[in-house]
Structures are given as C-alpha cells and as structure tokens.
Enzyme design. Structure first.
Site, short mmCIF file in Angstrom:
data_model
loop_
_atom_site.label_atom_id
_atom_site.label_comp_id
_atom_site.label_asym_id
_atom_site.label_seq_id
_atom_site.Cartn_x
_atom_site.Cartn_y
_atom_site.Cartn_z
CB ALA A 102 -0.92 -0.01 1.21
N GLY A 119 0.56 -4.98 1.21
CA GLY A 119 -0.67 -5.08 0.44
C GLY A 119 -0.52 -5.93 -0.82
CD GLU A 156 -2.27 -7.19 3.73
OE1 GLU A 156 -2.70 -7.26 4.90
OE2 GLU A 156 -1.99 -6.10 3.18
CD GLU A 162 1.70 -5.20 6.35
OE1 GLU A 162 1.11 -5.30 5.26
OE2 GLU A 162 2.42 -6.13 6.81
#
Length: 264
Positions: A69, A114, A117, A137
């Site tokens: 992200a 992300g 994910e 993260e």
C-alpha cells in the site's frame, strides 16, 4: 468486458475466455493508493462470467507485482481514516476472493504488504524466480490491514504466519513454494506464459462446474464439516441438467471427447 479497458493505473485485456488484469503503476512499483484501488474495483466489478472463465492478475514491469500500500498516502491518516482505508482494501480483495471465476496471481518480483495480501486473495499464486514476499507492517507501526493477519495463517499455518508477521522477514520464491504460499515458481520470462497456460486449462473445463467448485471450497471452509458437506451437495446438484453436464457425461459414456463447453 469484451474490449480492453484502460483506466489510470489498472488495465484489463480479454484473451479468449481469460481476463488479464495488470496493476500498472511501475514507477511506484505498483503500490496501492486510493486511485489504484478504485481502478481495480471498477475492473473487478465489470468482469462477466458469461465472457470470462478465469482471470490472471499481475503487476506491470519486471521488478514488482505490488510493493505494498502507498505509505506516503497512509502516513498522515487518523485512526478513523486508517480503518476506512483498511476497509476499502479489504472490500476489494474480498470481491476478488469471492469472484465467481478463479483468479491466478502471477507474482513478478516484490509482493510486500498489500501486494502479498492481494496475491493471497487470489485462488492460486505462481511466482517468478525473483519474487519476494513479506508483511512488513509492524516495522511501520501498523498491523497488516488488507487481510494479511487472516489469510496468511490460513494458507501457511498459524505458527509460520505469526513469525513472518511479527518479524517482517522477507521470503524468496523457493521458500514461498516450500511453505505452500505459491503453487509453482518459474523463470521471470516464462511467468505470464505459464499463468496463461494454467488459466486456459481451467477455462477449457465446464465453467458452471468450475464456479460451483470455487464456491463450494470458499463457503465450506467457513463452516463445520457437516454444513460444508451440505454446501457441496447443493452445488453438486446444481450442475445437473446443464447442457455442459449432459454433453460431457454423454461423451464419456460414448468414449469420445465432449464438445467445447458452452457455459450453459
């Protein structure tokens, strides 16, 4: 979508019965900001099971599938904004996970945060030899927010998932294969060809049955075994009386190849 659809950061191309989605922000290593997520959602929402029997999802360029992200966008978020951003990503990834047709992630290079994910929301993951996976993260002061704390444990087991999430350790393609995070590893220049071969093989099977199989697996994993078997029985029964089922079983009895499946 019969014609290629081009948005700012995501492209879609229809190749026969296979749809190819490409996250196209290579200068930022295909990082997911709000615009990329919005484009991805538009493409996912437009996919029709009448035209598409399997989807391949990849990232533009040779370096990165999705590097994560967008940290620049996230850095100044409030608690409420952070939760909303997590929900936005999770809602879109769930659309991928529950898309009626199978989705193959062709992971070329970095799949971090992300990106890892996103790959885990797909049915099948194949990787290039230079692929690198991680959930970094906690080194940025946050948790995984797009499903990483849930899907990683389900895919590779709780103990190893906790280790990777707590340490932020990176794993390369061979270890990802050994852990079951990916199904296969290929040289980078062969990755998309192999992804298309796999997608086309899936697309040659009876699409109604493939969709029912995906739903049976996904729904069955959420309940106890007795309920899961009921789900399977219902979806098994739903395949009968279709033209494709009659075609395939008649051909089998007559010891010949079935006619091409028509999704009817």
């Amino acid at each position: 979508m019969k014609e290629a659809a081009n948005l700012s950061f995501v492209t879609y191309e229809q190749k026969g019965f296979v749809g190819v989605i490409t996250i196209d922000r290579p200068k930022a290593l295909n990082a997911l900001n709000s615009e990329v997520l919005a484009d991805l959602e538009k493409v996912i929402d437009a996919i029709s099971a009448d035209e598409t029997r399997c989807v391949v999802l990849t990232g533009a360029g040779e370096k990165s599938f999705v590097a994560g992200a967008d940290i620049g966008e996230m850095s100044g978020l409030s608690k409420a904004e952070g939760k909303a951003f997590g929900k936005k990503g999770n809602d879109i990834f769930r659309k991928i996970e529950t898309l009626p047709v199978p989705v193959i992630a062709a992971v070329n290079g970095f799949a971090l945060g992300g990106g890892c994910e996103l790959s885990m929301s797909c049915d099948i993951r194949i990787a290039s030899e230079n692929a690198v996976f991680a959930q970094p993260e906690v080194s940025l002061g946050i948790t995984a927010g797009f499903g990483g704390t849930q899907r990683l444990a389900r895919i590779i087991g709780v103990g190893k998932a906790k280790e990777l999430l707590y340490t932020t350790n990176k794993i390369k393609a061979p270890e990802a294969l050994a852990l079951g995070l990916v199904n296969a590893v290929y040289p980078a220049d062969q990755l998309m060809d192999e992804a298309m071969k796999l997608a086309e093989k899936i697309a040659r099977n009876a699409p109604i049955a493939v969709r029912a199989t995906k739903k049976a697996i996904n729904d069955g994993l959420q309940v106890d075994m007795d309920k899961a078997i009921e789900i399977e029985e219902e979806l098994f029964g739903s395949c009968f009386e279709s033209q494709d089922q009659r075609n395939a079983m008649t051909a089998f009895v007559e010891k010949r190849k079935p006619d091409p499946f028509e999704n009817k």
